[in-house]
Write an enzyme that holds these catalytic residues in place. Structure first.
Site, PDB file in Angstrom:
ATOM      1  CB  SER A 122      36.957  40.369  35.871  1.00 52.61           C
ATOM      2  OG  SER A 122      36.244  41.191  36.791  1.00 52.61           O
ATOM      3  CG  ASP A 123      39.724  37.670  41.396  1.00 50.40           C
ATOM      4  OD1 ASP A 123      38.869  38.013  42.229  1.00 50.40           O
ATOM      5  OD2 ASP A 123      40.625  36.861  41.659  1.00 50.40           O
ATOM      6  CB  ALA A 124      37.254  41.647  43.330  1.00 49.81           C
ATOM      7  CB  THR A 154      35.995  37.151  44.588  1.00 49.68           C
ATOM      8  OG1 THR A 154      35.488  38.213  45.378  1.00 49.68           O
ATOM      9  CG2 THR A 154      35.176  35.925  44.811  1.00 49.68           C
ATOM     10  CB  ALA A 180      40.592  41.577  37.497  1.00 49.85           C
TER      11      ALA A 180
END
Length: 785
Positions: free
Chosen positions: A309-311, A2, A313
């Site tokens: 969100s992605d990690a 992720t 991000a």
């Protein structure tokens, strides 16, 4: 993964504790669903199978909670923490204070229950946590990777696969998976091509729907299922040069016609969540992109779930040079439409101040919290927050999971070459050489995600499976050959099995090379298992070259020179450069990363106990210099049909080595009698397309009937061919079947860059039906005004 960071080494220890957070019973599920999942409609909700919670009831409960929550508690629901991300406070302390809505990177059942107890019993409002994990191709039972799933061209099988994965993870306390990844990828250098469905938006959309239905079931909150999360929204797979995390520049018509359809399909299938992508899309980071998250997702598609969100991000918006500082990053992400901040705690640190200074209103915060609370209510977490740890081991002993893993692996492998019918191999040979660095590797059959969440213990390697397949009278010899490795950051070494490799000295490498060639020389047939380690494909695993690395190509050539029958088995997460092998090696099988039963499935296909029926979900390039390559390109000046113009390279043919949709079988198939139900129709009408397909061989087998169209003129140039229908059929020797497909508005519309809208145009169309994207059976029809 992720995000760009994986947890440190103690994560693997925690994964293993308390019986590994293993998952739920699959035996009864398999028995119940196997006969009924013959099509995607099998998981369409019936009138008696609807969510017990109406929108009105959920909204009332959400409103009641919001009235009781402080601003800090609301911001807490927008915050997801990583159990192993560096923090000044322990997770328990943040949860107790109401600062956490979700936890990721944790899968130990006992630890999940412990943290859930803190949330439910020790926090002020007792709001349960939502635990998420990347369940990509299995949880305890590891199945073929998503690119292999797409190679099955069998959405019903994919529904089953992700249903089983969901049930396992759910039993361990995971209620949310960061999957499916539905990014279209047309450059195999990009490592994450392995997580998606390849290059085509129509096939990609079918796989997106199947995975969402498998993960979530008929409705959000279906028993023994998970929340799905379609990622990475959007354009992540179009990164420059196939370089992971790099910027993407995609025109609006390419975005809407190619990259967005799988996401739209996931939303239409009911995906509860989406994940924003890392990269800049046309100079605006996806995590702060109002066009994507507001105009497209919420306005055009009516999405009512939530976006994570992605990690890290959100914090990375500063790195992009988009946000001035972390507070500005929090403002931009939230106002763009990101509900939950994964792992960076940027929302937690700055949203309160943004409300106090009037930059963001309390109402905006509440609007972002609503779908998160609604998801927890629909999942039943308030009523059933804990997981029954006593059930896990008992359930995981059921054999049906592994039986299905074998079935899935057999259906995903693609036979690329079989000259002189060298396959299937006979068990009457006196000796077999099994050669290659992946021939006796268990963890590399699982792929990077499978090795990260699962275990290689008990996984049978290709070598072991071949030895078990042949009678004792057959001598099976093994030589590893060259050692292949990937230079990788130290943080990965303790997390991913098989990453740590002791480099061979030159002398050792020469010795292993010589031994491998000698082993092949005194055996009747050589099975060479080559390709990529699991760590060579996936996130942060893009490659500048598609060659067989680490001396594998040299070894392959040395063995072929011996003149013995050679079978090449590729274990990989992407197409590789096998242009030499395609001319010199008589049999080539692409096995992908086939999962826990991959060794057995490969042996079954090699010896004819299973018949390969998979088809390529990507165009296979002739060399790295040919990428990106895809079949659905446009015609431009001087088409290749011009007798004086043979290629767009002077030193290489333009066509791929193997076309999209290609795959051989031990059976033989013939297509005939292409029929259209009409040759003219009006705008919005439907048309039936039928074709006869017959097994003309002596073995039962599967064929995938593929339908392609081309719009001959219009407001924009259209691709030379576009997939618009397919069906996988099983046929006995001599059996003939008429396959019926449909063309209608959904298949014929496209986003016109000229008109800036979706259009169906009155024009002339070509139709082809056959076994791959070069299908020859052809017909025409016209849409009239």
């Amino acid at each position: 993964m992720t995000g760009p960071r994986r947890p440190p080494s103690n994560f693997r220890f925690n994964l293993r504790r308390a019986g590994w957070c293993r998952a739920a019973a699959l035996a009864c599920l398999f028995i119940l669903i196997a006969p009924t999942l013959s099509s995607l409609q099998a998981l369409t909700p019936t009138p008696g199978e609807i969510s017990p919670l109406t929108d009105q009831v959920v909204d009332q409960r959400v409103n009641s909670l919001l009235k009781q929550m402080t601003l800090e508690e609301k911001i807490g629901q927008l915050t997801q923490i990583g159990q192993y991300v560096e923090d000044t406070l322990k997770p328990e302390e943040r949860i107790r204070k109401g600062e956490v809505g979700s936890v990721l990177w944790l899968s130990d059942t006992a630890a999940i229950n412990r943290l859930q107890h803190v949330a439910v019993e020790e926090s002020r409002l007792h709001i349960p946590l939502l635990f998420g994990l990347d369940v990509i191709n299995g949880f305890h039972t590891i199945f073929p990777v998503p690119l292999a799933m797409a190679a099955s061209w069998d959405p019903a099988m994919v529904v089953q696969e992700q249903t089983l994965a969901a049930r396992e993870a759910n039993a361990a306390g995971i209620r949310w998976t960061f999957a499916p990844m539905v990014d279209i990828a047309r450059d195999p250098r990009w490592g994450r091509i392995v997580e998606g469905a390849g290059e085509d938006p129509f096939l990609g959309a079918a796989m997106a729907r199947a995975q969402v239905r498998g993960f979530q079931g008929p409705y959000v909150g279906s028993p023994e299922h998970l929340l799905a999360c379609a990622k990475h929204f959007a354009g992540y797979g179009a990164a420059d040069g196939g370089r992971d995390y790099d910027s993407a520049y995609v025109s609006e018509d390419a975005l809407r016609n190619v990259y967005l359809p799988p996401f739209h399909a996931a939303v239409e299938a009911g995906a509860a969540t989406l994940m924003s992508a890392y990269m800049d899309l046309n100079d605006v980071p996806a995590t702060g992109n109002k066009f994507l998250l507001q105009e497209v997702l919420r306005h055009d598609w009516g999405f009512r779930g939530f976006v994570v969100s992605d990690a890290e991000a959100v914090k990375s918006l500063v790195t992009h040079g988009f946000a001035r500082d972390p507070q500005d990053a929090a403002f931009r992400a939230l106002t763009a439409g990101v509900n939950m901040d994964m792992a960076s705690r940027t929302y937690l640190a700055h949203l309160g101040q943004l409300v106090k200074n009037g930059s963001i209103t309390r109402a905006q915060i509440e609007d972002m919290v609503r779908p998160i609370l609604a998801a927890k209510i629909r999942l039943g977490l308030f009523e059933h927050p804990y997981t029954d740890e006593s059930r896990v081991q008992q359930i995981l002993q059921a054999p049906e999971q592994q039986e299905f893993a074998l079935h899935a692996a057999q259906r995903t492998m693609v036979l690329l070459r079989n000259e002189n019918q060298i396959l299937p191999l006979s068990t009457n040979v006196s000796s077999i050489a099994v050669i290659g660095p992946l021939a006796d590797s268990a963890s590399d059959l699982l792929g990077s995600w499978g090795a990260w969440v699962g275990e290689a213990k008990g996984v049978k390697t290709v070598l072991q499976a071949i030895r078990d397949k042949v009678p004792p009278s057959v001598r099976v010899e093994y030589a590893k050959g060259p050692d292949i490795k990937r230079d990788i950051p130290a943080i990965f070494e303790d997390i991913i099995p098989g990453v740590k490799h002791q480099a061979q000295t030159p002398a050792e490498a020469d010795m292993q090379f010589t031994k491998a060639v000698e082993t092949a020389g005194h055996c009747d047939v050589a099975v060479m298992v080559l390709g990529e380690l699991g760590s060579m494909s996936g996130e942060d695993a893009s490659r500048s070259s598609l060659i067989l690395s680490g001396g594998q190509q040299k070894l392959l050539e040395a063995v072929v020179v011996l003149g013995k029958p050679v079978v090449l088995v590729l274990v990989s997460g992407r197409p590789l450069d096998i242009s030499w092998a395609s001319q010199q090696v008589p049999a080539i099988l692409e096995a992908w990363y086939p999962g826990a039963q991959g060794g057995n499935a490969i042996a079954d296909i090699l010896f004819g106990d299973a018949n390969p029926g998979g088809k390529l979900p990507v165009s296979w390039p002739r060399s790295t210099g040919q990428v990106p390559i895809y079949y659905a390109h446009n015609l431009t000046h001087r088409p290749e049909t011009d007798k004086d113009f043979k290629s767009r390279y002077w030193d290489l043919r333009t066509s791929p080595l193997y076309p999209f949709g290609f795959g051989l079988s031990y059976a033989k198939f013939a297509f005939s009698n292409l029929q259209l139900s009409r040759t003219e129709m009006g705008l919005g009408d439907n048309m039936g397309v039928s074709v006869d397909v017959q097994n003309t061989g002596s073995r039962a087998g599967d064929e995938v009937v593929q339908l392609y169209i081309h719009q001959q003129a219009g407001s924009a140039s259209r691709p030379v061919r576009e997939l618009k229908g397919f069906e996988r059929v099983s046929l006995q020797p001599g059996e003939k079947k008429t396959v019926h497909l449909t063309l209608g508005k959904n298949e014929l519309i496209f986003w016109s860059p000229d008109e800036k809208k979706w259009v169906e145009e009155p024009e002339n169309f070509d139709v082809w039906v056959g076994e791959d994207s070069t299908a020859a059976l052809h017909a025409n029809f016209k849409i009239r005004k």
